[in-house]
Design a protein around this motif. Structure first.
Motif: not given
Length: 751
Positions: A259-261, A266-267, A273-277, A313-317
């Protein structure tokens, strides 16, 4: 030479023993060995010996080190000498059993009075086997007298070198003439030749000195048996129910992640990978710690529930596959996630560690890839599967100690960490509970398709009711039926989750239900039928109050329109400064239109305090709730292929080929065909073979098989013609066809 004796030793083994050897060391079977000499040569190759040592336990490795100390790679030694070197705490029977195991792996051969090992074994064991240094000119009695005469400082140094590595670093090693009256214990020992100078910085304790210090244990501390696990009694039904609770928590968190992603993807970092923030933000949204979220992310991507988009600009979905997964029963959802974890060729436990550039490793980064991770997880679970029913481990460190004894050379520097991570991850996923395998976990490990069904039997029955409270909260005292859970998420917001979930009904959540097409009568009926407690009056008032204000304005497409029977309300909308960007204009006393998209008109009006409902061309309510982007799932990363073990039939065939090669290599050859340009003459070959068939004489063939491997065969010819020699292979006793063009040499066998 030892390798030559190994060849003869292999020839004397029974077929079952050779089958066992090829099963234990499958690398020896590819390509098929032509005869025992080829098999012996391969068995002594350093890389093959090192690979075989990876499968041995700690005591077997200690036994091999002791054989190297006894120089069995140069001159055969005895079982008695080996047992004496391994120490008084090890029984001769234990040594004999281990030697028999090593014989089965062709790492040791010969009888009890003549044990030999490959010359390459010295390269496969530590450079100081048994923690022993090089031998010196000291006699055993001299070393014992010298140890007895050491002062406290000298004895402390000698004890330290005898207990661990025999090598030590000291500046005294650079002295050309060490003094016996020096203040330095190392210098005094060097002066009396009780320490050996290895280089200008390193000294070495002579082997005889270590023997004198160790006494009855010349090889130091040796573990002949594996450590005993400290177990705790567990009721199986308690383990199963605890696992079920962990599974429900896992699935709830996984759905929250999707749900969140789905709402705010996130980019994708340049590293993949995924950013720390982004990770911290998501952890807060999902209400889990970052370590658990990292594991969820790894599993979701590996299971095909999340994937990266293909744009610039790929994202994780979430993927389209995630929608199917979410509609499945909980036990089916778990089976997908658990199987994904079991076969995951990555180490989520490394997340947070530092790479060579001192940067933290994040989820989905390439540095987490470890092809052997599935094998290491299965070793941990297999050990738990060996526990007696109703028992679990007390501490993962105990499991690490046992596995370290069973295979000291596996895992490298992360060996113990791998065990700890595997137990923690398995517990989080519900594959392990209370230190034991639940019933579904055992089925999963066995590869049974019944794992999901068995978990379903442990899950609590889904509830068909909720408990409405006076403070507008709704308590779900357990797992809800899928339809009821979906309705609750539409009507209310989750306030807290766990074994019992607390929802809160608010004006915004009721409006969300109305936006999805529900009416006030629907909501009243829902709470009246589904609540086991009386519906409080405050909830009834809330539903009716929102209903009176909701939907009085009707939005359509003109690109968008607003219609309302209340002309005063419509005038208020038209005069609102907050809605100026919508460019509304009046086209009828009860209708306004806007050039902007319907969703934007509805969102802007809601932000300004109005409560319009979206309407389709047929006048029905439209649900404009954003579903989030979806992409196709990526193909699951295949598990690394292990070196295949040949089937039983293939192993038997390989042994028959070795026997045939041995017979051919030892056959006495008589008349042969004279080669022409490196190959036998075709006409002479035909003549010799036909003559042998006529007089029923066997022939020796040099032959190239269908795989291009050169072999030797002793064949009794039956017929020769059409480019084929048909005859009985005297190695296997079977009738076979041998194409003439593959025969490289031929000779009659002298009987």
């Amino acid at each position: 030479m030892p390798n030559a004796s190994l060849t003869e030793w292999l020839r004397d083994r029974g077929d079952e023993e050779l089958v066992e050897l090829l099963r234990a060391r499958p690398d020896l079977a590819a390509p098929p060995p032509a005869d025992s000499s080829v098999l012996a040569t391969r068995a002594g190759v350093r890389s093959s010996v090192a690979r075989a040592c990876e499968e041995l336990d700690a005591f077997a490795l200690s036994t091999l080190e002791a054989l190297v100390v006894l120089d069995a790679d140069q001159e055969p030694t005895s079982l008695e000498a080996l047992a004496e070197l391994l120490g008084s705490e090890v029984t001769p029977q234990r040594v004999r059993r281990t030697v028999q195991l090593l014989r089965a792996h062709a790492l040791v051969w010969g009888d009890d009075d003549g044990l030999a090992v490959p010359t390459t074994l010295r390269e496969a064991v530590p450079s100081t086997p048994g923690g022993l240094g090089r031998p010196s000119s000291l006699a055993r009695a001299e070393a014992e007298e010298a140890v007895a005469a050491l002062d406290d400082g000298e004895r402390a140094l000698v004890d330290k070198l005898a207990d661990g590595s025999p090598l030590g670093r000291t500046r005294d090693a650079a002295l050309e003439r060490p003094r016996a009256d020096s203040d330095s214990p190392a210098e005094r020992l060097l002066a009396r030749s009780l320490l050996l100078r290895r280089d200008k910085q390193t000294v070495e304790l002579p082997r005889e000195m270590a023997f004198a210090v160790r006494g009855d244990c010349p090889m130091g501390t040796v573990q002949p048996e594996e450590p005993i696990l400290d177990l705790v009694e567990r009721e199986q039904h308690t383990v199963d129910s605890t696992s079920a609770g962990a599974v429900l928590e896992l699935l709830r968190h996984m759905e929250s992640l999707l749900d969140a992603w789905g709402d705010d993807p996130p980019d994708v970092l340049r590293s993949g990978g995924v950013g720390v923030r982004e990770l911290r933000r998501t952890a807060k949204d999902v209400d889990v710690d970052e370590d658990r979220l990292a594991l969820l992310v790894e599993l979701a991507v590996a299971a095909g529930l999340l994937a990266r988009t293909d744009d610039e600009a790929p994202q994780w979905v979430p993927t389209t596959q995630s929608d199917t997964w979410r509609s499945s029963m909980p036990e089916q959802q778990w089976a997908v996630v658990a199987k994904t974890w079991l076969d995951l060729p990555r180490l989520p436990g490394l997340i947070g560690a530092r790479d060579e550039k001192d940067k933290p490793l994040g989820p989905l980064s390439e540095q987490l890839r470890r092809p052997n991770a599935p094998r290491d997880r299965r070793r941990v679970l297999t050990l738990l599967d060996e526990l007696p029913s109703g028992h679990g481990i007390r501490d993962a460190a105990d499991v690490a100690a046992v596995l370290a004894w069973r295979a000291p050379r596996r895992g490298g520097r992360l060996r113990d960490d791998l065990v700890r991570w595997s137990v923690a991850e398995a517990t989080a996923i519900g594959v392990v509970a209370l230190g034991a395998l639940p019933t579904a976990g055992r089925a999963l490990l066995d590869g049974s398709s019944e794992a999901a069904k068995l978990l379903g039997e442990s899950l609590p029955e889904p509830l068909d009711h909720v408990l409405v409270q006076a403070d507008l909260t709704v308590v779900a005292p357990g797992r809800l039926e899928p339809d009821l859970a979906a309705e609750m998420h539409q009507i209310a917001d989750v306030e807290s989750a766990g074994s019992a979930t607390v929802f809160r009904v608010s004006e915004s959540s009721v409006r969300r239900a109305y936006d999805a097409g529900r009416s006030a009568d629907d909501l009243h009926a829902f709470f009246r039928e589904r609540s086991r407690t009386p519906v409080p009056q405050a909830l009834t008032y809330l539903i009716d109050d929102v209903s009176r204000r909701h939907g009085r304005l009707r939005a359509g497409t003109a690109s968008a329109f607003l219609r309302c029977d209340d002309e005063v309300l419509l005038a208020e909308v038209l005069a609102s400064a907050a809605l100026a960007d919508l460019e509304l204009r009046k086209i009828a006393p009860t209708v306004l239109v806007s050039p902007l998209p319907l969703s934007e008109v509805v969102d802007t009006m809601r932000s300004a305090g109005f409560a319009p409902v979206a309407e389709g061309p047929d006048g029905q309510v439209l649900d404009l709730t954003a579903k989030g982007p979806r992409v196709r799932a990526m193909g699951r990363e295949p598990a690394p292929a292990a070196l295949p073990t040949p089937s039983e039939d293939k192993l038997a065939e390989l042994v028959r080929q070795v026997r045939a090669g041995d017979r051919a290599s030892t056959a006495r050859r008589g008349s042969a065909v004279t080669p022409e340009r490196g190959r036998p003459s075709a006409s002479a070959t035909l003549e010799l073979l036909r003559d042998a068939a006529t007089h029923e004489r066997s022939v020796w063939l040099g032959f190239v098989d269908a795989h291009g491997g050169a072999t030797q065969r002793v064949v009794a010819p039956v017929t020769v013609g059409g480019g084929i020699l048909q005859g009985y292979d005297q190695g296997s006793g079977e009738l076979g066809n041998f194409p003439l063009h593959r025969i490289t040499s031929v000779a009659v066998v002298d009987e």
